[in-house]
Design an enzyme around this catalytic site. Structure first.
Site, PDB file in Angstrom:
ATOM      1  N   ARG A 276       0.804  -1.220   0.000  1.00 26.97           N
ATOM      2  CA  ARG A 276       0.000   0.000   0.000  1.00 26.97           C
ATOM      3  C   ARG A 276       0.845   1.282   0.000  1.00 26.97           C
ATOM      4  O   ARG A 276       0.564   2.218  -0.753  1.00 26.97           O
ATOM      5  CB  ARG A 276      -0.886   0.006   1.259  1.00 26.97           C
ATOM      6  CG  ARG A 276      -1.936   1.097   1.296  1.00 26.97           C
ATOM      7  CD  ARG A 276      -2.613   1.145   2.665  1.00 26.97           C
ATOM      8  NE  ARG A 276      -3.112  -0.137   3.102  1.00 26.97           N
ATOM      9  CZ  ARG A 276      -4.323  -0.613   2.822  1.00 26.97           C
ATOM     10  NH1 ARG A 276      -5.174   0.120   2.143  1.00 26.97           N
ATOM     11  NH2 ARG A 276      -4.687  -1.805   3.252  1.00 26.97           N
ATOM     12  N   CYS A 343     -26.409  -3.237  -8.287  1.00 31.59           N
ATOM     13  CA  CYS A 343     -27.657  -3.408  -7.547  1.00 31.59           C
ATOM     14  C   CYS A 343     -27.427  -3.940  -6.149  1.00 31.59           C
ATOM     15  O   CYS A 343     -27.728  -5.098  -5.834  1.00 31.59           O
ATOM     16  CB  CYS A 343     -28.579  -4.325  -8.337  1.00 31.59           C
ATOM     17  SG  CYS A 343     -28.965  -3.591  -9.920  1.00 31.59           S
TER      18      CYS A 343
HETATM   19  C1  PLP Z   1      -0.794  -7.851   2.146  1.00 35.49           C
HETATM   20  C2  PLP Z   1       0.576  -8.237   2.575  1.00 35.49           C
HETATM   21  C3  PLP Z   1       1.617  -7.307   2.520  1.00 35.49           C
HETATM   22  C4  PLP Z   1       1.426  -5.873   2.099  1.00 35.49           C
HETATM   23  O1  PLP Z   1       0.719  -5.136   3.018  1.00 35.49           O
HETATM   24  P1  PLP Z   1       0.574  -3.558   2.821  1.00 35.49           P
HETATM   25  O2  PLP Z   1      -0.308  -3.148   3.924  1.00 35.49           O
HETATM   26  O3  PLP Z   1      -0.040  -3.329   1.479  1.00 35.49           O
HETATM   27  O4  PLP Z   1       1.946  -2.971   2.916  1.00 35.49           O
HETATM   28  C5  PLP Z   1       2.879  -7.733   2.865  1.00 35.49           C
HETATM   29  N1  PLP Z   1       3.113  -9.015   3.264  1.00 35.49           N
HETATM   30  C6  PLP Z   1       2.130  -9.928   3.333  1.00 35.49           C
HETATM   31  C7  PLP Z   1       2.463 -11.304   3.768  1.00 35.49           C
HETATM   32  C8  PLP Z   1       0.835  -9.569   2.994  1.00 35.49           C
HETATM   33  O5  PLP Z   1      -0.138 -10.488   3.078  1.00 35.49           O
END
Ligand code: PLP
Length: 414
Positions: A276, A343
């Site tokens: 993210r 919907c």
């Molecule tokens: C989803 C996930 C991430 C990334 O998380 P962010 O919040 O997008 O930084 C990293 N490692 C694992 C194992 C994840 O499942």
């Protein structure tokens, strides 16, 4: 959102007017900034400076191969959660030797694929998985590199759907079981112990849970050392939050400095899996107003994108800023719920927003670069939308809008 700004009242991504992209590719569409991806990735990489580290971008946040390629070109590694994501990384020019494979349900064919491609490490999430990886590695007479994803039992204090580090969550192995599993792996002729991993959740806005988790991991590293099991990396996972509304997450350098202060052993390479924090602010979702509707005393702004295109508001009550593509003072500012054509009453993009809009106007949903397109679906037989990348004064379609025919071409009648 530095790479999205107004020039003479027109929203631009870098040096391209959003309206020009819409003229060429229509709405709804995701638009990503190349410069933003580069900047966010470098913010992580620079923050660790000369300390031995590897950024493994979490592919699931935004897995378009155009996006992955930008990161691969800078030397990024990748955190994957399926064989499909591994194939994407390879297709995008990423190196399997910098891939870590997470996830509680890795299947035999995915494990085989990962061994064949030569990934850097499996982040093992259960004893049963450790045994399956060993069995497959033995069968092919190769070494499987492993780390245990330990569940540090800390509360990420994020949304319950995106908290993963508590015992009640399905992720990782309990720390009480870790030593025994490491001893087992250490003795195995086809498992190579590489490191230790954790990931406690997503959209974290304070440092404390990260520090807690790392301290618990470091305690285990010490226990391993006492048992003559030496590891070469500590994988701290992802999860750093971003500012969608009023959140005040730590900056990337504050986050890095907090980790560096804890992980002092220079022999331990630091792995990170941000998703993210790299992709969210690099993307917007552009949509067109179809109708304005007054129902009782509620006003609805009905747009051409919906929960199937962008599910964060409906699924996590995610808040996203919505801004006009062209600033206009003509319409009276009024309070609207911004909703899509699907919907479901749960189909909304935003509630109670003050907007000056008319039908036909273009709106941009901000910070939509992570967990946006990747979570989209064909619900209501809506084709998945286009994705465009902007680089300086040029733009490129990096995923064509799906056709209606594509929706049912794999289906058949009895
Ligand atoms: C989803 C996930 C991430 C990334 O998380 P962010 O919040 O997008 O930084 C990293 N490692 C694992 C194992 C994840 O499942």
């Amino acid at each position: 959102m530095n790479d999205f700004r107004y020039i003479k009242g027109e929203l631009h991504c870098e040096n391209v007017a959003i309206k020009d992209i819409v003229s060429a590719h229509n709405t709804p569409c995701y638009i990503y900034s190349h410069a933003a991806l580069v900047r966010q990735w470098h913010a992580f990489d620079d923050a660790f400076d000369t300390r031995s580290h590897q950024i493994c971008y979490a592919v699931k946040a935004n897995s378009n191969i155009g996006v992955l390629n930008v990161l691969a070109q800078m030397g990024s590694g990748f955190d994957i959660v399926s064989g499909g994501e591994l194939e994407r990384v390879v297709k995008a020019g990423g190196s399997p030797s910098k891939v870590v494979f997470s996830g509680v349900g890795k299947q035999a064919d995915e494990i085989k694929l990962a061994l064949k491609k030569g990934i850097y490490c499996f982040n093992v999430e259960s004893e049963a998985e450790l045994h399956l990886i060993e069995e497959i590695a033995t069968h092919f007479n190769v070494q499987a590199p492993i780390a245990l994803r330990v569940n540090p039992d800390v509360d990420a204090q994020s949304h319950p759907y995106i908290s993963t580090g508590l015992k009640e969550n399905k992720f990782g192995v309990d720390s009480e079981d870790a030593l025994r599993l490491y001893q087992y792996a250490d003795k195995s002729s086809h498992l190579t112990v590489k490191g230790i991993a954790c990931h406690i959740g997503s959209q974290l806005t304070t440092l404390a849970p990260f520090i807690d988790a790392v301290q618990r991991l470091l305690f285990l590293v010490k226990t391993l050392k006492e048992n003559h099991i030496l590891i070469s990396h500590i994988d701290v996972g992802g999860g750093l939050g971003v500012r969608y509304q009023h959140e005040t997450p730590p900056t990337i350098s504050e986050y890095a400095n907090a980790l560096l202060a804890q992980i002092q052993d220079p022999q331990l390479t630091i792995l990170l899996q941000p998703g993210r924090a790299i992709a969210a602010s690099a993307g917007i979702l552009v949509t067109k107003v179809i109708y304005l509707k007054l129902s009782g005393n509620k006003r609805f702004c009905i747009v051409d994108c919906a929960m199937n295109d962008f599910i964060r508001p409906a699924l996590y009550q995610g808040w996203h800023d919505i801004i006009p593509v062209k600033k206009s003072l003509q319409m009276q500012p009024l309070m609207y719920d911004v909703v899509g054509p699907v919907c479901e009453s749960g189909d909304f993009l935003a509630k109670d927003r003050t907007l000056s809009v008319a039908s036909g106007d273009l709106l941009a949903i901000c910070n939509a670069g992570a967990y946006g397109f990747v979570t989209s679906s064909n619900y209501n037989s809506r084709p998945r939308i286009a994705e465009v990348m902007v680089k300086n004064n040029e733009y490129k379609l990096i995923r064509k809008r799906e056709s209606i025919e594509a929706l049912f071409q794999e289906e058949s009648i009895w």
